[in-house]
Design an enzyme around this catalytic site. Sequence first.
Site, PDB file in Angstrom:
ATOM      1  N   HIS A  14     -19.397  19.699  21.952  1.00  0.00           N
ATOM      2  CA  HIS A  14     -19.728  18.398  22.520  1.00  0.00           C
ATOM      3  C   HIS A  14     -20.307  18.461  23.930  1.00  0.00           C
ATOM      4  O   HIS A  14     -20.738  17.430  24.462  1.00  0.00           O
ATOM      5  CB  HIS A  14     -18.505  17.477  22.485  1.00  0.00           C
ATOM      6  CG  HIS A  14     -18.842  16.054  22.174  1.00  0.00           C
ATOM      7  ND1 HIS A  14     -17.924  15.141  21.730  1.00  0.00           N
ATOM      8  CD2 HIS A  14     -20.023  15.368  22.235  1.00  0.00           C
ATOM      9  CE1 HIS A  14     -18.504  13.971  21.532  1.00  0.00           C
ATOM     10  NE2 HIS A  14     -19.774  14.081  21.836  1.00  0.00           N
ATOM     11  N   ASP A  55     -14.440   9.988  19.151  1.00  0.00           N
ATOM     12  CA  ASP A  55     -13.794  11.240  19.560  1.00  0.00           C
ATOM     13  C   ASP A  55     -12.275  11.072  19.567  1.00  0.00           C
ATOM     14  O   ASP A  55     -11.766  10.007  19.922  1.00  0.00           O
ATOM     15  CB  ASP A  55     -14.265  11.635  20.973  1.00  0.00           C
ATOM     16  CG  ASP A  55     -14.269  13.121  21.197  1.00  0.00           C
ATOM     17  OD1 ASP A  55     -13.242  13.775  20.916  1.00  0.00           O
ATOM     18  OD2 ASP A  55     -15.296  13.642  21.678  1.00  0.00           O
ATOM     19  N   HIS A 105     -10.681  12.796  21.623  1.00  0.00           N
ATOM     20  CA  HIS A 105     -10.417  13.131  23.023  1.00  0.00           C
ATOM     21  C   HIS A 105     -11.258  12.272  23.957  1.00  0.00           C
ATOM     22  O   HIS A 105     -12.184  11.581  23.525  1.00  0.00           O
ATOM     23  CB  HIS A 105     -10.708  14.621  23.255  1.00  0.00           C
ATOM     24  CG  HIS A 105     -10.055  15.509  22.243  1.00  0.00           C
ATOM     25  ND1 HIS A 105     -10.686  15.886  21.075  1.00  0.00           N
ATOM     26  CD2 HIS A 105      -8.816  16.068  22.209  1.00  0.00           C
ATOM     27  CE1 HIS A 105      -9.868  16.654  20.361  1.00  0.00           C
ATOM     28  NE2 HIS A 105      -8.724  16.776  21.022  1.00  0.00           N
ATOM     29  N   ASP A 150     -13.059  13.484  26.777  1.00  0.00           N
ATOM     30  CA  ASP A 150     -14.273  14.169  27.235  1.00  0.00           C
ATOM     31  C   ASP A 150     -14.745  13.685  28.606  1.00  0.00           C
ATOM     32  O   ASP A 150     -15.949  13.633  28.878  1.00  0.00           O
ATOM     33  CB  ASP A 150     -15.398  14.008  26.218  1.00  0.00           C
ATOM     34  CG  ASP A 150     -15.134  14.795  24.940  1.00  0.00           C
ATOM     35  OD1 ASP A 150     -14.102  15.478  24.865  1.00  0.00           O
ATOM     36  OD2 ASP A 150     -15.962  14.723  24.019  1.00  0.00           O
ATOM     37  N   HIS A 183     -16.925  21.252  26.992  1.00  0.00           N
ATOM     38  CA  HIS A 183     -17.042  20.222  25.952  1.00  0.00           C
ATOM     39  C   HIS A 183     -16.060  19.072  26.185  1.00  0.00           C
ATOM     40  O   HIS A 183     -16.165  18.037  25.512  1.00  0.00           O
ATOM     41  CB  HIS A 183     -16.883  20.819  24.546  1.00  0.00           C
ATOM     42  CG  HIS A 183     -15.484  21.162  24.138  1.00  0.00           C
ATOM     43  ND1 HIS A 183     -15.109  21.307  22.811  1.00  0.00           N
ATOM     44  CD2 HIS A 183     -14.359  21.437  24.856  1.00  0.00           C
ATOM     45  CE1 HIS A 183     -13.826  21.618  22.734  1.00  0.00           C
ATOM     46  NE2 HIS A 183     -13.355  21.704  23.956  1.00  0.00           N
ATOM     47  N   ASP A 204     -18.209  12.907  17.333  1.00  0.00           N
ATOM     48  CA  ASP A 204     -17.472  14.173  17.224  1.00  0.00           C
ATOM     49  C   ASP A 204     -16.685  14.112  15.926  1.00  0.00           C
ATOM     50  O   ASP A 204     -15.903  13.176  15.701  1.00  0.00           O
ATOM     51  CB  ASP A 204     -16.538  14.317  18.427  1.00  0.00           C
ATOM     52  CG  ASP A 204     -15.875  15.677  18.506  1.00  0.00           C
ATOM     53  OD1 ASP A 204     -15.536  16.239  17.446  1.00  0.00           O
ATOM     54  OD2 ASP A 204     -15.665  16.176  19.632  1.00  0.00           O
ATOM     55  N   ASP A 215     -14.132  15.480  15.091  1.00  0.00           N
ATOM     56  CA  ASP A 215     -12.676  15.447  15.249  1.00  0.00           C
ATOM     57  C   ASP A 215     -12.134  14.035  15.467  1.00  0.00           C
ATOM     58  O   ASP A 215     -10.923  13.836  15.544  1.00  0.00           O
ATOM     59  CB  ASP A 215     -12.196  16.411  16.334  1.00  0.00           C
ATOM     60  CG  ASP A 215     -12.480  15.956  17.766  1.00  0.00           C
ATOM     61  OD1 ASP A 215     -12.682  14.748  18.012  1.00  0.00           O
ATOM     62  OD2 ASP A 215     -12.483  16.823  18.670  1.00  0.00           O
ATOM     63  N   GLU A 263     -19.478  19.365  16.760  1.00  0.00           N
ATOM     64  CA  GLU A 263     -18.195  20.031  16.484  1.00  0.00           C
ATOM     65  C   GLU A 263     -17.954  20.290  15.000  1.00  0.00           C
ATOM     66  O   GLU A 263     -16.823  20.275  14.519  1.00  0.00           O
ATOM     67  CB  GLU A 263     -17.027  19.246  17.101  1.00  0.00           C
ATOM     68  CG  GLU A 263     -17.125  19.033  18.602  1.00  0.00           C
ATOM     69  CD  GLU A 263     -16.802  20.283  19.430  1.00  0.00           C
ATOM     70  OE1 GLU A 263     -16.408  21.310  18.839  1.00  0.00           O
ATOM     71  OE2 GLU A 263     -16.950  20.213  20.678  1.00  0.00           O
TER      72      GLU A 263
END
Length: 303
Positions: free
Chosen positions: A103, A126, A128, A130, A143, A230, A232, A275
């Site tokens: 990412h 995402d 997360h 980031d 990332h 992303d 994830d 990702e």
Amino acid sequence: MKPSINSKLAIIGVAIDLGAGTPGVSLGPAAIRFAGVTERLSNIGYQVEDMGDIVAIKPVSPHTDGTNLKNLDEVARVNNLLCEKVSTAMSANLFPLVLGGDHSIAIGTIAGVLQHKSNLGVIWFDAHGDINTDETSPSGNIHGMPVAVSLGLGHDRLTSIGGTDKKLNTKNIVFIGCRDLDAGERKILKELGITVFTMHEIDRLGMTEVMTRAIEIASNGTDGIHVSFDLDSMDPVFVQGTGTRVPGGLTYRESHLALEMIAQTEKVVSAEFVEVNPIIDHKNETAKTAVALIGSLMGEWLI
């Protein structure tokens, strides 16, 4: 997005895993191509130009640059090239679809788009945040920093990519699907007032309401929406081939609905899917999922 809005599309691969903690996502662009992304887009009605891959070169040591950021020199080089390539594509009236790679490539993608769209809205899928910087990151993995960099926060080798005057506005950024935030990320997200729809909000409100609100935020006063997806962000049940899996994510249909709703706005100007790690995948299923999601974002309708 659909062919009637912009029938010409550029695929840009970025073969890099140096910004991530788990190797393998550098093979993501090849896996997505193998899963049939060009054919899918052509069937929707796009004229597809594949601009090839930007390939990262692994340095001898991840800390040759003298910072705590891993592989800073090479990540910066790759993102500078990506910024130029995305800008070139948009100058040729091509919709840039960037395939990762980790990412960190969002730094170059967004910088390239900002050369043409000064008021850019972003919808960021995402698990997360980031939004770490070199000062807050517990890992030094870049990332986990692209949103911060795109706001002008962080190491100047990264924030200078595309020009320090071309940055995002916090009021037009929306996160979808977050469920794993570092302490520093929670602090900065609150301080900056960035909208975050965690899985809690998605469970309570439902994806339709979340996306209605997200689209309003990302399109309010902007001249286009960038989608950064992303893999994830999805629950690991649906995507085994991604490196930083967190249980309790988006379902397959929630992800498609979200992207379909964005497509219907006809305001999407760029996108990236990142990702995808075929090394830890099963029969390239995550790349196949990415291709299906790309189809939904780009206006693929059943009827």
